[in-house]
Design a protein around this motif. Structure first.
Motif, PDB file in Angstrom:
ATOM      1  N   GLU A 211      13.907  -6.232  10.555  1.00  0.00           N
ATOM      2  CA  GLU A 211      14.054  -5.713  11.914  1.00  0.00           C
ATOM      3  C   GLU A 211      12.919  -4.760  12.297  1.00  0.00           C
ATOM      4  OE1 GLU A 211      16.112  -6.623  14.114  1.00  0.00           O
ATOM      5  OE2 GLU A 211      17.732  -7.614  13.033  1.00  0.00           O
ATOM      6  N   LEU A 212      12.125  -4.350  11.301  1.00  0.00           N
ATOM      7  CA  LEU A 212      11.117  -3.317  11.521  1.00  0.00           C
ATOM      8  C   LEU A 212       9.744  -3.916  11.773  1.00  0.00           C
ATOM      9  CD1 LEU A 212      12.153  -0.928   8.606  1.00  0.00           C
ATOM     10  CD2 LEU A 212      12.745  -0.686  11.014  1.00  0.00           C
ATOM     11  N   ASP A 213       8.878  -3.116  12.389  1.00  0.00           N
ATOM     12  CA  ASP A 213       7.487  -3.509  12.561  1.00  0.00           C
ATOM     13  C   ASP A 213       6.622  -2.979  11.428  1.00  0.00           C
ATOM     14  OD1 ASP A 213       7.580  -4.801  15.275  1.00  0.00           O
ATOM     15  OD2 ASP A 213       8.397  -2.837  15.794  1.00  0.00           O
ATOM     16  N   MET A 214       7.042  -1.876  10.825  1.00  0.00           N
ATOM     17  CA  MET A 214       6.245  -1.286   9.760  1.00  0.00           C
ATOM     18  C   MET A 214       7.075  -0.298   8.961  1.00  0.00           C
ATOM     19  SD  MET A 214       3.928   0.966  12.370  1.00  0.00           S
ATOM     20  CE  MET A 214       2.671   1.279  11.173  1.00  0.00           C
ATOM     21  N   ILE A 215       6.529   0.122   7.810  1.00  0.00           N
ATOM     22  CA  ILE A 215       7.188   1.085   6.927  1.00  0.00           C
ATOM     23  C   ILE A 215       6.220   2.216   6.639  1.00  0.00           C
ATOM     24  CG2 ILE A 215       8.268   1.464   4.676  1.00  0.00           C
ATOM     25  CD1 ILE A 215       8.607  -1.584   4.471  1.00  0.00           C
ATOM     26  N   ILE A 216       6.743   3.441   6.643  1.00  0.00           N
ATOM     27  CA  ILE A 216       5.997   4.578   6.113  1.00  0.00           C
ATOM     28  C   ILE A 216       6.826   5.164   4.976  1.00  0.00           C
ATOM     29  CG2 ILE A 216       6.955   6.197   7.829  1.00  0.00           C
ATOM     30  CD1 ILE A 216       4.211   7.643   7.688  1.00  0.00           C
ATOM     31  N   HIS A 217       6.173   5.517   3.893  1.00  0.00           N
ATOM     32  CA  HIS A 217       6.935   5.894   2.699  1.00  0.00           C
ATOM     33  C   HIS A 217       6.181   6.962   1.903  1.00  0.00           C
ATOM     34  CE1 HIS A 217       4.214   3.983  -0.252  1.00  0.00           C
ATOM     35  NE2 HIS A 217       3.874   3.285   0.809  1.00  0.00           N
ATOM     36  N   LYS A 218       6.912   7.627   1.042  1.00  0.00           N
ATOM     37  CA  LYS A 218       6.349   8.535   0.037  1.00  0.00           C
ATOM     38  C   LYS A 218       6.801   7.982  -1.302  1.00  0.00           C
ATOM     39  CE  LYS A 218       4.581  12.666  -1.265  1.00  0.00           C
ATOM     40  NZ  LYS A 218       3.208  13.134  -1.048  1.00  0.00           N
ATOM     41  N   MET A 219       6.060   7.035  -1.832  1.00  0.00           N
ATOM     42  CA  MET A 219       6.545   6.292  -2.993  1.00  0.00           C
ATOM     43  C   MET A 219       6.751   7.192  -4.202  1.00  0.00           C
ATOM     44  SD  MET A 219       3.576   3.954  -4.708  1.00  0.00           S
ATOM     45  CE  MET A 219       2.336   4.641  -5.790  1.00  0.00           C
ATOM     46  N   THR A 220       6.032   8.320  -4.268  1.00  0.00           N
ATOM     47  CA  THR A 220       6.209   9.201  -5.416  1.00  0.00           C
ATOM     48  C   THR A 220       7.590   9.836  -5.445  1.00  0.00           C
ATOM     49  OG1 THR A 220       5.146  10.970  -4.147  1.00  0.00           O
ATOM     50  CG2 THR A 220       3.751   9.708  -5.631  1.00  0.00           C
ATOM     51  N   ASP A 221       8.288   9.870  -4.299  1.00  0.00           N
ATOM     52  CA  ASP A 221       9.661  10.381  -4.279  1.00  0.00           C
ATOM     53  C   ASP A 221      10.626   9.456  -5.008  1.00  0.00           C
ATOM     54  OD1 ASP A 221       8.750  12.491  -2.800  1.00  0.00           O
ATOM     55  OD2 ASP A 221       9.680  11.893  -0.914  1.00  0.00           O
ATOM     56  N   GLU A 222      10.217   8.208  -5.216  1.00  0.00           N
ATOM     57  CA  GLU A 222      11.115   7.218  -5.810  1.00  0.00           C
ATOM     58  C   GLU A 222      10.680   6.812  -7.224  1.00  0.00           C
ATOM     59  OE1 GLU A 222      13.881   6.314  -4.460  1.00  0.00           O
ATOM     60  OE2 GLU A 222      13.548   7.360  -2.563  1.00  0.00           O
ATOM     61  N   ILE A 223       9.767   7.588  -7.831  1.00  0.00           N
ATOM     62  CA  ILE A 223       9.354   7.309  -9.209  1.00  0.00           C
ATOM     63  C   ILE A 223      10.383   7.883 -10.181  1.00  0.00           C
ATOM     64  CG2 ILE A 223       7.632   7.826 -10.986  1.00  0.00           C
ATOM     65  CD1 ILE A 223       5.494   7.701  -8.827  1.00  0.00           C
ATOM     66  N   ILE A 224      10.809   7.066 -11.116  1.00  0.00           N
ATOM     67  CA  ILE A 224      11.743   7.512 -12.156  1.00  0.00           C
ATOM     68  C   ILE A 224      10.982   7.972 -13.390  1.00  0.00           C
ATOM     69  CG2 ILE A 224      13.593   6.773 -13.711  1.00  0.00           C
ATOM     70  CD1 ILE A 224      14.496   4.839 -11.519  1.00  0.00           C
ATOM     71  N   ASN A 225       9.932   7.236 -13.733  1.00  0.00           N
ATOM     72  CA  ASN A 225       9.173   7.572 -14.938  1.00  0.00           C
ATOM     73  C   ASN A 225       7.785   6.955 -14.859  1.00  0.00           C
ATOM     74  OD1 ASN A 225       8.989   8.674 -17.701  1.00  0.00           O
ATOM     75  ND2 ASN A 225       8.848   6.524 -18.297  1.00  0.00           N
ATOM     76  N   CYS A 258       3.155  -4.666   7.733  1.00  0.00           N
ATOM     77  CA  CYS A 258       2.407  -3.409   7.807  1.00  0.00           C
ATOM     78  C   CYS A 258       3.144  -2.300   7.063  1.00  0.00           C
ATOM     79  CB  CYS A 258       2.186  -3.015   9.267  1.00  0.00           C
ATOM     80  SG  CYS A 258       1.125  -1.553   9.446  1.00  0.00           S
ATOM     81  N   ILE A 259       2.446  -1.677   6.119  1.00  0.00           N
ATOM     82  CA  ILE A 259       3.013  -0.567   5.365  1.00  0.00           C
ATOM     83  C   ILE A 259       1.984   0.556   5.317  1.00  0.00           C
ATOM     84  CG2 ILE A 259       2.226  -1.486   3.143  1.00  0.00           C
ATOM     85  CD1 ILE A 259       4.865  -0.319   1.949  1.00  0.00           C
ATOM     86  N   ILE A 260       2.456   1.782   5.461  1.00  0.00           N
ATOM     87  CA  ILE A 260       1.586   2.954   5.387  1.00  0.00           C
ATOM     88  C   ILE A 260       2.045   3.804   4.202  1.00  0.00           C
ATOM     89  CG2 ILE A 260       0.832   5.048   6.549  1.00  0.00           C
ATOM     90  CD1 ILE A 260       1.243   3.655   9.186  1.00  0.00           C
ATOM     91  N   ASP A 261       1.290   3.755   3.143  1.00  0.00           N
ATOM     92  CA  ASP A 261       0.081   2.984   2.898  1.00  0.00           C
ATOM     93  C   ASP A 261       0.349   2.017   1.756  1.00  0.00           C
ATOM     94  OD1 ASP A 261      -2.198   3.714   4.603  1.00  0.00           O
ATOM     95  OD2 ASP A 261      -1.881   5.727   3.843  1.00  0.00           O
ATOM     96  N   TYR A 493      -1.200   0.218  12.396  1.00  0.00           N
ATOM     97  CA  TYR A 493      -0.523  -1.036  12.727  1.00  0.00           C
ATOM     98  C   TYR A 493      -1.462  -1.971  13.490  1.00  0.00           C
ATOM     99  CZ  TYR A 493       2.724  -4.310  14.911  1.00  0.00           C
ATOM    100  OH  TYR A 493       3.348  -5.458  15.334  1.00  0.00           O
ATOM    101  N   GLU A 494      -2.134  -1.439  14.494  1.00  0.00           N
ATOM    102  CA  GLU A 494      -3.014  -2.288  15.322  1.00  0.00           C
ATOM    103  C   GLU A 494      -4.188  -2.805  14.514  1.00  0.00           C
ATOM    104  OE1 GLU A 494      -3.807   0.296  18.597  1.00  0.00           O
ATOM    105  OE2 GLU A 494      -1.920  -0.178  19.625  1.00  0.00           O
ATOM    106  N   SER A 495      -4.678  -1.993  13.585  1.00  0.00           N
ATOM    107  CA  SER A 495      -5.763  -2.449  12.721  1.00  0.00           C
ATOM    108  C   SER A 495      -5.285  -3.566  11.806  1.00  0.00           C
ATOM    109  CB  SER A 495      -6.279  -1.269  11.882  1.00  0.00           C
ATOM    110  OG  SER A 495      -7.287  -1.689  10.998  1.00  0.00           O
ATOM    111  N   LYS A 496      -4.077  -3.395  11.267  1.00  0.00           N
ATOM    112  CA  LYS A 496      -3.518  -4.423  10.379  1.00  0.00           C
ATOM    113  C   LYS A 496      -3.320  -5.735  11.120  1.00  0.00           C
ATOM    114  CE  LYS A 496      -1.130  -5.877   6.673  1.00  0.00           C
ATOM    115  NZ  LYS A 496      -1.671  -5.992   5.314  1.00  0.00           N
TER     116      LYS A 496
END
Length: 502
Positions: A211-225, A258-261, A493-496
């Motif tokens: 349903e989304l056009d893009m995602i922005i995330h902080k992947m380090t928040d979801e690191i377990i190990n 599109c994902i940032i980043d 997004y527009e660049s992607k």
């Protein structure tokens, strides 16, 4: 780009209470429905007009209950009276229907109320109703956690603009709250047409992502190990939460989404050795008569007991004191446990995780310059920092100085700052550092990142001592940072999609 009509949302009180946990008239302490507190927290900063409508069967102390259970007094919501008699809609609701796009969310089916709402152009969302409703004008969802995404979809349809983008975000609660409080994640469209919705790991992610056009995330928040003995070559050696692992699989299946980043662009910043290698490439910057920009001298070690350690330090152009940092830069609990070592004997029994990076300690007048690259814009702020090495040594008691750089960083005292008032904005070559920011953006392929610069006393060298992804940039005024944040997302997004507007 955003709709000119305000968006109003009325939450029926039944939506917030767990039907299994009590809550009938005369009963004490009804329970909040799972997800209700998070919903109220997020709606507070949504830029929507949100109120709560009592239900007749709700206890008379509903307001007190919500204030106590969900800190409702801090959310700024008000309670409308329960619909009754011939006045099913409050006067305020009737007024809103004439000037706003209006939504009513409920978990109980009252056909008369639904009919009245729809006759005044309200959209109704029914959540977790026992049998649902066959009314074609009612949107039925099964869980409260679906409400924000459903609402975002309806708002986008209401606007009727293909240029409005829906951005899903994923980060830990404290970081999300920090961004949301500053207005970064509105559900009501931003000035450049962005709608933000949180991704829920309690629901199937694929249905949300489609349903989304893009995602922005902080992947380090979801690191377990992170395995420190494994060279960090994404995703080798990294264990993520089930939710983030699902997002990674989705991106592998839909690489054009599109994902940032992109995860691979961020992964070098998980490893301080890789960060050092990135920074060394900048050392050609600077010209005759200008300060030198460089990385700190450093050395990777696998243990602190090698007989060759003194020789290795000399070969790496390192002299005491040295700051000792784990090679793993973020995402694990002890990534920020560090030490300042003043002599070779102090390496014995040092508790910093291995492998580690030994890095020169730079006297910098207790001032650090924090730079934030947000899209094409670069901001900076000046902050107090650690005192010079001689002042730290005098208080160390012939022991290594251990600290957590996020929690217990030894800061200069007021007296030490007065002694070191040799460092201010005039000592910083802004143009040089902005040139470095541009090169880092190109080499890293990141939309939003930060780095720290210290100016070495005596030499005037500009030394980049840290590099990180998606910092809070809280030192930048919100009036500047948030529009730059939105523009950076839009431009990415527009660049992607190959639609960059000139």
């Amino acid at each position: 780009m955003a709709t000119e009509r305000p968006v109003r949302l009325v939450l029926d009180a039944s939506l917030l209470l767990d039907p299994v946990g009590g809550g009938g008239a005369g009963e004490v302490a009804p329970a909040l429905r799972p997800g209700a507190e998070a919903l109220l927290r997020r709606l507070r900063y949504s830029n929507l007009g949100v109120v709560i409508c009592r239900s007749e069967e709700m206890p008379s102390n509903m307001s007190d209950f919500l204030e106590k259970t969900a800190n409702l007094h801090s959310f700024g919501y008000t309670l409308l009276p329960a619909p009754s008699g011939n006045h099913l809609l409050d006067e305020s609701m009737l007024e809103w229907s004439r000037s706003s796009s209006c939504f009513y969310a409920t978990s109980r089916i009252d056909e008369d109320l639904l009919s009245e709402l729809q006759s005044h152009n309200w959209r109704v969302i029914a959540v977790d109703t026992e049998h649902g409703t066959k009314d074609s004008g009612v949107v039925n969802i099964s869980k409260l956690q679906e409400l924000l995404l459903t609402l975002a979809i309806l708002i986008k349809k209401e606007i009727g603009s293909s240029s409005v983008l829906m951005v899903g975000y994923s980060m830990k609660q404290s970081r999300e709250q920090d961004f949301a409080k500053r207005g970064a994640f509105p559900l009501y469209p931003s000035k450049n047409g962005l709608i933000f919705v949180p991704l829920s790991f309690e629901l199937p992610l694929a249905s949300q992502l489609h349903e989304l056009d893009m995602i922005i995330h902080k992947m380090t928040d979801e690191i377990i190990n992170i395995d420190p003995n494994c060279s960090i070559n994404f995703p080798q050696g990294i264990s993520f939460s089930a939710g983030m692992s699902e997002i990674i699989r989705f991106m592998e299946q839909y690489p054009d989404f599109c994902i940032i980043d992109p995860f691979k662009n961020i992964s070098p910043l998980l490893d301080r050795l890789q960060i050092q290698e990135i920074l060394v490439r900048l050392q050609g910057l600077g010209a005759e008569g200008r300060p030198k920009l460089r990385a700190p001298h450093s050395l990777k070690v696998k243990n602190f007991h090698g007989s060759e350690l003194q020789k290795q330090l000399a070969e790496a152009n390192l002299s005491f004191p040295v700051i000792v940092k784990p090679q793993v830069a973020c995402g694990v609990a002890d990534a920020h446990n560090m030490a300042l070592v003043f002599q070779i004997e102090e390496f014995s029994n040092l508790s910093v995780p291995l492998p580690a990076i030994l890095q020169e300690y730079i006297d910098h007048g207790s001032k650090i310059f924090k730079f934030y690259a947000i899209g094409d814009k670069v901001f900076h702020a000046v902050k107090n920092s650690m005192p010079n090495a001689s002042l730290l040594k005098s208080s160390s008691g012939d022991e290594p100085l251990t600290f957590n750089s996020l929690k217990t960083l030894p800061m200069a005292t007021k007296e030490q700052l007065l002694q070191n008032r040799v460092q201010d904005n005039k000592s910083l070559d802004i143009d040089l550092v902005q040139e470095a920011a541009k090169l880092l953006k190109e080499s890293l392929g990141l939309t939003i990142f930060g780095f720290d610069v210290v100016v070495q006393e005596g030499s005037g060298d500009h030394v980049i001592v840290d590099l990180n992804y998606l910092p809070s940039f809280k030192e930048v005024p919100d009036s500047e940072a948030i529009p730059a944040f939105w523009d950076a997302i839009r431009q990415s997004y527009e660049s992607k999609k190959g639609k960059v507007q000139t």
